[in-house]
Scaffold this motif. Sequence first.
Motif, PDB file in Angstrom:
ATOM      1  N   ASN A  92     -35.208  -5.334 -18.357  1.00 27.65           N
ATOM      2  CA  ASN A  92     -36.441  -5.544 -17.575  1.00 27.65           C
ATOM      3  C   ASN A  92     -37.115  -4.235 -17.183  1.00 27.65           C
ATOM      4  O   ASN A  92     -37.942  -4.203 -16.275  1.00 27.65           O
ATOM      5  CB  ASN A  92     -36.140  -6.363 -16.307  1.00 27.65           C
ATOM      6  CG  ASN A  92     -35.000  -5.776 -15.502  1.00 27.65           C
ATOM      7  OD1 ASN A  92     -34.571  -4.638 -15.751  1.00 27.65           O
ATOM      8  ND2 ASN A  92     -34.496  -6.524 -14.536  1.00 27.65           N
ATOM      9  N   GLU A  93     -36.751  -3.147 -17.894  1.00 28.46           N
ATOM     10  CA  GLU A  93     -37.370  -1.832 -17.638  1.00 28.46           C
ATOM     11  C   GLU A  93     -37.209  -1.395 -16.181  1.00 28.46           C
ATOM     12  O   GLU A  93     -38.115  -0.782 -15.595  1.00 28.46           O
ATOM     13  CB  GLU A  93     -38.859  -1.845 -18.013  1.00 28.46           C
ATOM     14  CG  GLU A  93     -39.145  -2.059 -19.476  1.00 28.46           C
ATOM     15  CD  GLU A  93     -38.850  -0.819 -20.308  1.00 28.46           C
ATOM     16  OE1 GLU A  93     -39.094   0.292 -19.828  1.00 28.46           O
ATOM     17  OE2 GLU A  93     -38.359  -0.967 -21.442  1.00 28.46           O
ATOM     18  N   SER A  94     -36.069  -1.718 -15.579  1.00 26.32           N
ATOM     19  CA  SER A  94     -35.851  -1.397 -14.166  1.00 26.32           C
ATOM     20  C   SER A  94     -34.866  -0.249 -14.020  1.00 26.32           C
ATOM     21  O   SER A  94     -34.092   0.052 -14.932  1.00 26.32           O
ATOM     22  CB  SER A  94     -35.323  -2.619 -13.412  1.00 26.32           C
ATOM     23  OG  SER A  94     -34.043  -2.972 -13.911  1.00 26.32           O
ATOM     24  N   VAL A  95     -34.915   0.401 -12.852  1.00 26.34           N
ATOM     25  CA  VAL A  95     -33.979   1.474 -12.532  1.00 26.34           C
ATOM     26  C   VAL A  95     -33.335   1.181 -11.184  1.00 26.34           C
ATOM     27  O   VAL A  95     -34.024   0.923 -10.198  1.00 26.34           O
ATOM     28  CB  VAL A  95     -34.688   2.848 -12.481  1.00 26.34           C
ATOM     29  CG1 VAL A  95     -33.729   3.916 -11.974  1.00 26.34           C
ATOM     30  CG2 VAL A  95     -35.214   3.232 -13.861  1.00 26.34           C
ATOM     31  N   ILE A  96     -32.025   1.195 -11.164  1.00 33.94           N
ATOM     32  CA  ILE A  96     -31.266   1.048  -9.918  1.00 33.94           C
ATOM     33  C   ILE A  96     -30.860   2.437  -9.447  1.00 33.94           C
ATOM     34  O   ILE A  96     -30.340   3.233 -10.225  1.00 33.94           O
ATOM     35  CB  ILE A  96     -29.998   0.189 -10.122  1.00 33.94           C
ATOM     36  CG1 ILE A  96     -30.365  -1.272 -10.414  1.00 33.94           C
ATOM     37  CG2 ILE A  96     -29.085   0.269  -8.903  1.00 33.94           C
ATOM     38  CD1 ILE A  96     -29.153  -2.133 -10.764  1.00 33.94           C
ATOM     39  N   ILE A  97     -31.114   2.743  -8.182  1.00 26.13           N
ATOM     40  CA  ILE A  97     -30.659   4.000  -7.593  1.00 26.13           C
ATOM     41  C   ILE A  97     -29.882   3.670  -6.327  1.00 26.13           C
ATOM     42  O   ILE A  97     -30.433   3.109  -5.377  1.00 26.13           O
ATOM     43  CB  ILE A  97     -31.831   4.938  -7.249  1.00 26.13           C
ATOM     44  CG1 ILE A  97     -32.668   5.241  -8.490  1.00 26.13           C
ATOM     45  CG2 ILE A  97     -31.304   6.244  -6.642  1.00 26.13           C
ATOM     46  CD1 ILE A  97     -33.880   6.095  -8.207  1.00 26.13           C
ATOM     47  N   GLU A  98     -28.591   3.969  -6.332  1.00 20.49           N
ATOM     48  CA  GLU A  98     -27.766   3.745  -5.149  1.00 20.49           C
ATOM     49  C   GLU A  98     -26.781   4.890  -4.995  1.00 20.49           C
ATOM     50  O   GLU A  98     -26.617   5.730  -5.881  1.00 20.49           O
ATOM     51  CB  GLU A  98     -27.022   2.400  -5.256  1.00 20.49           C
ATOM     52  CG  GLU A  98     -27.935   1.189  -5.185  1.00 20.49           C
ATOM     53  CD  GLU A  98     -27.264  -0.019  -4.558  1.00 20.49           C
ATOM     54  OE1 GLU A  98     -26.298   0.141  -3.779  1.00 20.49           O
ATOM     55  OE2 GLU A  98     -27.718  -1.140  -4.851  1.00 20.49           O
ATOM     56  N   LYS A  99     -26.127   4.928  -3.859  1.00 21.98           N
ATOM     57  CA  LYS A  99     -25.138   5.967  -3.615  1.00 21.98           C
ATOM     58  C   LYS A  99     -23.935   5.779  -4.548  1.00 21.98           C
ATOM     59  O   LYS A  99     -23.483   4.665  -4.770  1.00 21.98           O
ATOM     60  CB  LYS A  99     -24.673   5.934  -2.152  1.00 21.98           C
ATOM     61  CG  LYS A  99     -25.765   6.317  -1.162  1.00 21.98           C
ATOM     62  CD  LYS A  99     -26.128   7.785  -1.296  1.00 21.98           C
ATOM     63  CE  LYS A  99     -27.166   8.209  -0.274  1.00 21.98           C
ATOM     64  NZ  LYS A  99     -28.520   7.721  -0.604  1.00 21.98           N
ATOM     65  N   ASN A 100     -23.444   6.890  -5.076  1.00 20.32           N
ATOM     66  CA  ASN A 100     -22.288   6.857  -5.970  1.00 20.32           C
ATOM     67  C   ASN A 100     -21.017   6.881  -5.128  1.00 20.32           C
ATOM     68  O   ASN A 100     -20.263   7.852  -5.107  1.00 20.32           O
ATOM     69  CB  ASN A 100     -22.329   8.055  -6.918  1.00 20.32           C
ATOM     70  CG  ASN A 100     -21.343   7.919  -8.060  1.00 20.32           C
ATOM     71  OD1 ASN A 100     -20.607   6.949  -8.138  1.00 20.32           O
ATOM     72  ND2 ASN A 100     -21.328   8.899  -8.947  1.00 20.32           N
ATOM     73  N   MET A 101     -20.798   5.767  -4.430  1.00 22.37           N
ATOM     74  CA  MET A 101     -19.681   5.689  -3.487  1.00 22.37           C
ATOM     75  C   MET A 101     -19.013   4.330  -3.581  1.00 22.37           C
ATOM     76  O   MET A 101     -19.663   3.316  -3.878  1.00 22.37           O
ATOM     77  CB  MET A 101     -20.181   5.940  -2.061  1.00 22.37           C
ATOM     78  CG  MET A 101     -19.101   5.805  -0.999  1.00 22.37           C
ATOM     79  SD  MET A 101     -19.584   6.516   0.587  1.00 22.37           S
ATOM     80  CE  MET A 101     -19.043   8.209   0.351  1.00 22.37           C
ATOM     81  N   ILE A 102     -17.713   4.338  -3.330  1.00 23.27           N
ATOM     82  CA  ILE A 102     -16.935   3.102  -3.381  1.00 23.27           C
ATOM     83  C   ILE A 102     -16.069   3.013  -2.127  1.00 23.27           C
ATOM     84  O   ILE A 102     -15.619   4.031  -1.596  1.00 23.27           O
ATOM     85  CB  ILE A 102     -16.074   3.058  -4.660  1.00 23.27           C
ATOM     86  CG1 ILE A 102     -15.486   1.671  -4.881  1.00 23.27           C
ATOM     87  CG2 ILE A 102     -15.001   4.133  -4.645  1.00 23.27           C
ATOM     88  CD1 ILE A 102     -14.898   1.480  -6.278  1.00 23.27           C
ATOM     89  N   ALA A 103     -15.865   1.786  -1.651  1.00 26.12           N
ATOM     90  CA  ALA A 103     -14.992   1.543  -0.500  1.00 26.12           C
ATOM     91  C   ALA A 103     -13.859   0.622  -0.948  1.00 26.12           C
ATOM     92  O   ALA A 103     -14.113  -0.477  -1.453  1.00 26.12           O
ATOM     93  CB  ALA A 103     -15.772   0.911   0.646  1.00 26.12           C
ATOM     94  N   ILE A 104     -12.621   1.091  -0.787  1.00 26.26           N
ATOM     95  CA  ILE A 104     -11.436   0.333  -1.210  1.00 26.26           C
ATOM     96  C   ILE A 104     -10.629  -0.063   0.023  1.00 26.26           C
ATOM     97  O   ILE A 104     -10.300   0.779   0.862  1.00 26.26           O
ATOM     98  CB  ILE A 104     -10.556   1.162  -2.163  1.00 26.26           C
ATOM     99  CG1 ILE A 104     -11.340   1.568  -3.412  1.00 26.26           C
ATOM    100  CG2 ILE A 104      -9.296   0.397  -2.538  1.00 26.26           C
ATOM    101  CD1 ILE A 104     -11.749   0.406  -4.301  1.00 26.26           C
ATOM    102  N   GLU A 105     -10.303  -1.352   0.104  1.00 22.64           N
ATOM    103  CA  GLU A 105      -9.530  -1.874   1.234  1.00 22.64           C
ATOM    104  C   GLU A 105      -8.057  -1.960   0.863  1.00 22.64           C
ATOM    105  O   GLU A 105      -7.714  -2.462  -0.218  1.00 22.64           O
ATOM    106  CB  GLU A 105     -10.058  -3.262   1.618  1.00 22.64           C
ATOM    107  CG  GLU A 105      -9.371  -3.868   2.834  1.00 22.64           C
ATOM    108  CD  GLU A 105      -9.872  -5.261   3.136  1.00 22.64           C
ATOM    109  OE1 GLU A 105      -9.878  -5.646   4.317  1.00 22.64           O
ATOM    110  OE2 GLU A 105     -10.255  -5.974   2.182  1.00 22.64           O
ATOM    111  N   ASN A 106      -7.215  -1.445   1.748  1.00 24.43           N
ATOM    112  CA  ASN A 106      -5.756  -1.481   1.555  1.00 24.43           C
ATOM    113  C   ASN A 106      -5.337  -0.907   0.194  1.00 24.43           C
ATOM    114  O   ASN A 106      -4.387  -1.385  -0.435  1.00 24.43           O
ATOM    115  CB  ASN A 106      -5.229  -2.914   1.715  1.00 24.43           C
ATOM    116  CG  ASN A 106      -5.485  -3.459   3.105  1.00 24.43           C
ATOM    117  OD1 ASN A 106      -5.443  -2.727   4.091  1.00 24.43           O
ATOM    118  ND2 ASN A 106      -5.771  -4.748   3.186  1.00 24.43           N
ATOM    119  N   LYS A 107      -6.073   0.085  -0.255  1.00 23.99           N
ATOM    120  CA  LYS A 107      -5.783   0.857  -1.471  1.00 23.99           C
ATOM    121  C   LYS A 107      -5.924   0.083  -2.776  1.00 23.99           C
ATOM    122  O   LYS A 107      -5.738   0.645  -3.861  1.00 23.99           O
ATOM    123  CB  LYS A 107      -4.371   1.460  -1.406  1.00 23.99           C
ATOM    124  CG  LYS A 107      -4.181   2.432  -0.260  1.00 23.99           C
ATOM    125  CD  LYS A 107      -2.786   3.037  -0.287  1.00 23.99           C
ATOM    126  CE  LYS A 107      -2.623   4.023   0.865  1.00 23.99           C
ATOM    127  NZ  LYS A 107      -1.267   4.633   0.868  1.00 23.99           N
TER     128      LYS A 107
END
Length: 336
Positions: free
Chosen positions: A22-37
Amino acid sequence: MANNVFGIDLGTYNIRIYSGHNESVIIEKNMIAIENKVNLFAFGDSAFEMYEKAPANIQTSFPLTNGVIADIKNMQILIKSFIEIASKNNYKNSDFYISVPTDITEVEKRAFYDLIKESKLKARNIYMVEKAVADGIGLGVDVKSSQGMMVVDVGYNTTEISVIALGGIVLSKLIKTGGFKFDDVIRNAVRREYSLVIGAKSAEKLKISLAELKKKNEPAYVYGRDIVSGLPMEREVSISLIEDSLKEHFKMIVDNVKQILERTPPELAADIYRNGLFLTGGGSLVSDFGINLANGTGLKVNLAPDAIESVIQGIAEISKNDRFKSVAYTIDRMEG
């Protein structure tokens, strides 16, 4: 099919994904949150909201460090999660174009390829694109001409300085100075001058607001923890103090640009002198950095109209325009 294409620009701070669907661009923070490893709790902007706030059982992290992949498992989870969103789960048998810094080792470049190959995305083809070349195309410059150009891309952890001609990299240098160092030096200055401990997000907001505050001649305010009392507090901070604290890192980038210019072949140096250098990347938006770069090099500085998106826009153009297809390469060509 032309729409079965994805472009990926991995930054330490932001991830940008282009979808040909759809000719779109996603821009988000390059971050991840992991619960209980083990459990994926959040990713992207949602994970960033938890940064510096999460309880002990939720770990937030950036999977990319200094332009290279530090945590390939979490990076694969992030990529797949964003691709699923961008394509509405219609991603199989697609072509992937991914940007890579030039001045990293072949093993580190291979990791970018493996990131897609081993992430269960079932890619049809995986192409690598030198980040500086994608930058140039995204800036609207004809990188395949014999005219030399210099691109200075100021990211979060690194700054990449490149000279481009005939669709390739003539010279390149990756230095470990960028937006993170800018934030860090602001935190140190506020702590030293005002005995106030502020978080990384507060330092970033202060950095981003500098230009606007100067324009309006307004003071800056930050919230943090007072070192003496240990209590939360608001303080007015000096704009000039913040600007002075940034100058050392500005100078470091300028000095490295000058070093590359000194090594540039005379004919390409003449092109750069006539056309100026091109400045892009999120870190380039910091107040007066472009002026410092122009004064330090004596060159005209062309500011990117959209500094955060120049690489991903370049990748999108490469995936659509046959004229630029030759600047993308496979892992076989890299190893050959």
